[in-house]
Design a protein around this motif. Structure first.
Motif, PDB file in Angstrom:
ATOM      1  N   ILE A  99     -62.120   4.368 -93.245  1.00 46.76           N
ATOM      2  CA  ILE A  99     -60.713   4.138 -92.395  1.00 46.76           C
ATOM      3  C   ILE A  99     -60.460   5.017 -91.326  1.00 46.76           C
ATOM      4  O   ILE A  99     -60.276   4.809 -90.241  1.00 46.76           O
ATOM      5  N   MET A 100     -60.442   6.214 -91.777  1.00 46.08           N
ATOM      6  CA  MET A 100     -59.956   7.468 -90.920  1.00 46.08           C
ATOM      7  C   MET A 100     -61.071   7.604 -89.714  1.00 46.08           C
ATOM      8  O   MET A 100     -60.494   7.841 -88.672  1.00 46.08           O
ATOM      9  N   LYS A 101     -62.370   7.108 -89.872  1.00 47.83           N
ATOM     10  CA  LYS A 101     -63.479   7.221 -88.597  1.00 47.83           C
ATOM     11  C   LYS A 101     -62.699   6.107 -87.817  1.00 47.83           C
ATOM     12  O   LYS A 101     -62.699   6.176 -86.410  1.00 47.83           O
ATOM     13  N   ALA A 102     -62.315   4.782 -88.115  1.00 52.13           N
ATOM     14  CA  ALA A 102     -61.810   3.883 -87.554  1.00 52.13           C
ATOM     15  C   ALA A 102     -60.580   4.341 -86.733  1.00 52.13           C
ATOM     16  O   ALA A 102     -60.298   3.924 -85.461  1.00 52.13           O
ATOM     17  N   ILE A 103     -59.530   4.996 -87.416  1.00 51.08           N
ATOM     18  CA  ILE A 103     -58.605   5.418 -86.868  1.00 51.08           C
ATOM     19  C   ILE A 103     -58.823   6.451 -85.792  1.00 51.08           C
ATOM     20  O   ILE A 103     -58.262   6.456 -84.726  1.00 51.08           O
ATOM     21  N   TYR A 104     -59.833   7.249 -86.153  1.00 52.97           N
ATOM     22  CA  TYR A 104     -59.954   8.347 -84.883  1.00 52.97           C
ATOM     23  C   TYR A 104     -60.556   7.857 -83.831  1.00 52.97           C
ATOM     24  O   TYR A 104     -60.181   8.142 -82.350  1.00 52.97           O
ATOM     25  N   SER A 105     -61.436   6.752 -84.042  1.00 52.46           N
ATOM     26  CA  SER A 105     -61.901   6.061 -82.680  1.00 52.46           C
ATOM     27  C   SER A 105     -60.769   5.116 -81.940  1.00 52.46           C
ATOM     28  O   SER A 105     -60.591   5.207 -80.949  1.00 52.46           O
ATOM     29  N   TRP A 106     -59.802   4.544 -82.924  1.00 54.27           N
ATOM     30  CA  TRP A 106     -58.790   3.763 -82.210  1.00 54.27           C
ATOM     31  C   TRP A 106     -57.849   4.887 -81.519  1.00 54.27           C
ATOM     32  O   TRP A 106     -57.292   4.456 -79.960  1.00 54.27           O
ATOM     33  N   CYS A 107     -57.721   6.010 -81.876  1.00 49.75           N
ATOM     34  CA  CYS A 107     -56.948   6.871 -81.091  1.00 49.75           C
ATOM     35  C   CYS A 107     -57.599   7.483 -79.977  1.00 49.75           C
ATOM     36  O   CYS A 107     -56.840   7.549 -78.874  1.00 49.75           O
ATOM     37  N   GLU A 108     -58.952   7.834 -79.931  1.00 47.27           N
ATOM     38  CA  GLU A 108     -59.612   7.893 -78.834  1.00 47.27           C
ATOM     39  C   GLU A 108     -59.625   6.930 -77.684  1.00 47.27           C
ATOM     40  O   GLU A 108     -59.547   7.192 -76.574  1.00 47.27           O
ATOM     41  N   MET A 109     -59.619   5.719 -78.261  1.00 41.63           N
ATOM     42  CA  MET A 109     -59.817   4.389 -77.213  1.00 41.63           C
ATOM     43  C   MET A 109     -58.222   4.383 -76.602  1.00 41.63           C
ATOM     44  O   MET A 109     -58.502   3.795 -75.574  1.00 41.63           O
ATOM     45  N   HIS A 110     -57.157   4.842 -77.078  1.00 43.44           N
ATOM     46  CA  HIS A 110     -55.869   4.663 -76.483  1.00 43.44           C
ATOM     47  C   HIS A 110     -55.525   6.002 -76.154  1.00 43.44           C
ATOM     48  O   HIS A 110     -54.227   6.060 -75.861  1.00 43.44           O
ATOM     49  N   GLY A 111     -56.126   7.038 -75.924  1.00 43.48           N
ATOM     50  CA  GLY A 111     -55.752   8.074 -75.175  1.00 43.48           C
ATOM     51  C   GLY A 111     -54.810   9.076 -76.101  1.00 43.48           C
ATOM     52  O   GLY A 111     -54.268   9.884 -75.672  1.00 43.48           O
ATOM     53  N   ILE A 112     -54.962   8.898 -77.314  1.00 43.06           N
ATOM     54  CA  ILE A 112     -54.195   9.450 -78.177  1.00 43.06           C
ATOM     55  C   ILE A 112     -54.876  10.794 -78.887  1.00 43.06           C
ATOM     56  O   ILE A 112     -56.023  10.295 -79.399  1.00 43.06           O
ATOM     57  N   ASP A 113     -54.261  12.095 -78.863  1.00 42.26           N
ATOM     58  CA  ASP A 113     -55.175  13.158 -79.435  1.00 42.26           C
ATOM     59  C   ASP A 113     -55.406  12.697 -81.080  1.00 42.26           C
ATOM     60  O   ASP A 113     -54.258  12.153 -81.759  1.00 42.26           O
ATOM     61  N   VAL A 114     -56.525  13.186 -81.379  1.00 37.94           N
ATOM     62  CA  VAL A 114     -57.105  12.766 -82.829  1.00 37.94           C
ATOM     63  C   VAL A 114     -56.201  13.774 -83.957  1.00 37.94           C
ATOM     64  O   VAL A 114     -56.234  13.331 -85.050  1.00 37.94           O
ATOM     65  N   GLU A 115     -55.453  14.649 -83.385  1.00 39.65           N
ATOM     66  CA  GLU A 115     -54.560  15.345 -84.312  1.00 39.65           C
ATOM     67  C   GLU A 115     -53.281  14.525 -84.973  1.00 39.65           C
ATOM     68  O   GLU A 115     -52.834  14.908 -85.906  1.00 39.65           O
ATOM     69  N   TYR A 116     -53.271  13.320 -84.063  1.00 43.70           N
ATOM     70  CA  TYR A 116     -52.224  12.368 -84.661  1.00 43.70           C
ATOM     71  C   TYR A 116     -52.711  11.265 -85.489  1.00 43.70           C
ATOM     72  O   TYR A 116     -52.135  10.316 -85.689  1.00 43.70           O
ATOM     73  N   ALA A 117     -53.940  11.358 -85.856  1.00 49.12           N
ATOM     74  CA  ALA A 117     -54.735  10.281 -86.653  1.00 49.12           C
ATOM     75  C   ALA A 117     -54.010  10.086 -87.840  1.00 49.12           C
ATOM     76  O   ALA A 117     -53.926   8.881 -88.257  1.00 49.12           O
TER      77      ALA A 117
END
Length: 157
Positions: free
Chosen positions: A110-128
């Protein structure tokens, strides 16, 4: 769109999402609920000096309107800004829920999917982790009431 902007404070990851999705300054789609809210609460500038803003704020373009010319109506008061921020937050939640809801079928953690989602939407992964917690809180609040909004796939033989 007009050349007038106003500034509102939003959480850093929502600011990143807004700028990635709608540009800088933020320009919402013509028929969006955000633009309708902005048009509803814009008023004439009470003073000649524009409001100060800082790095936490995001610039949002005042939409064009036949009823309220942005040349005159380009000010949003404290409560109007809160109303727009609430609309933005709701749109963010809908986008997050729609795209993260099917995490059980991605074939990774799940966390890898959330990291990817953040990356796709221009959100820094520190907010994952923040995104993860928001997602889980939304899901769990419905599950406590007996409403399961998770997607369930039909098993085919």
């Amino acid at each position: 769109m007009s050349k007038f902007v106003f500034y509102i404070e939003v959480e850093p990851f929502i600011k990143q999402w807004l700028i990635h999705s709608f540009g800088n300054p933020v320009v919402f789609p013509a028929q969006s609920i955000e633009n309708a809210t902005i048009r509803r609460f814009t008023q004439k500038q009470p003073g000649p000096v524009p409001e100060p803003h800082d790095d936490k704020d995001v610039a949002i373009t005042v939409p064009d309107s036949k009823a309220k010319d942005p040349m005159l109506y380009n000010y949003l008061g404290k409560h109007g800004k809160k109303a727009v921020a609430e609309c933005i937050n709701d749109t963010f939640k809908m986008n997050m829920w729609a795209e993260l809801n099917d995490l059980s079928d991605v074939g990774c953690s799940i966390m890898k999917a959330i990291y990817s989602w953040c990356e796709m939407h221009g959100i820094d992964v520190e907010y994952a982790w923040t995104i993860r917690q928001r997602y889980y809180r939304m899901r769990d609040s419905y599950l406590k009431k007996g409403v399961d909004l998770r997607r369930k796939k039909r098993i085919h033989d």
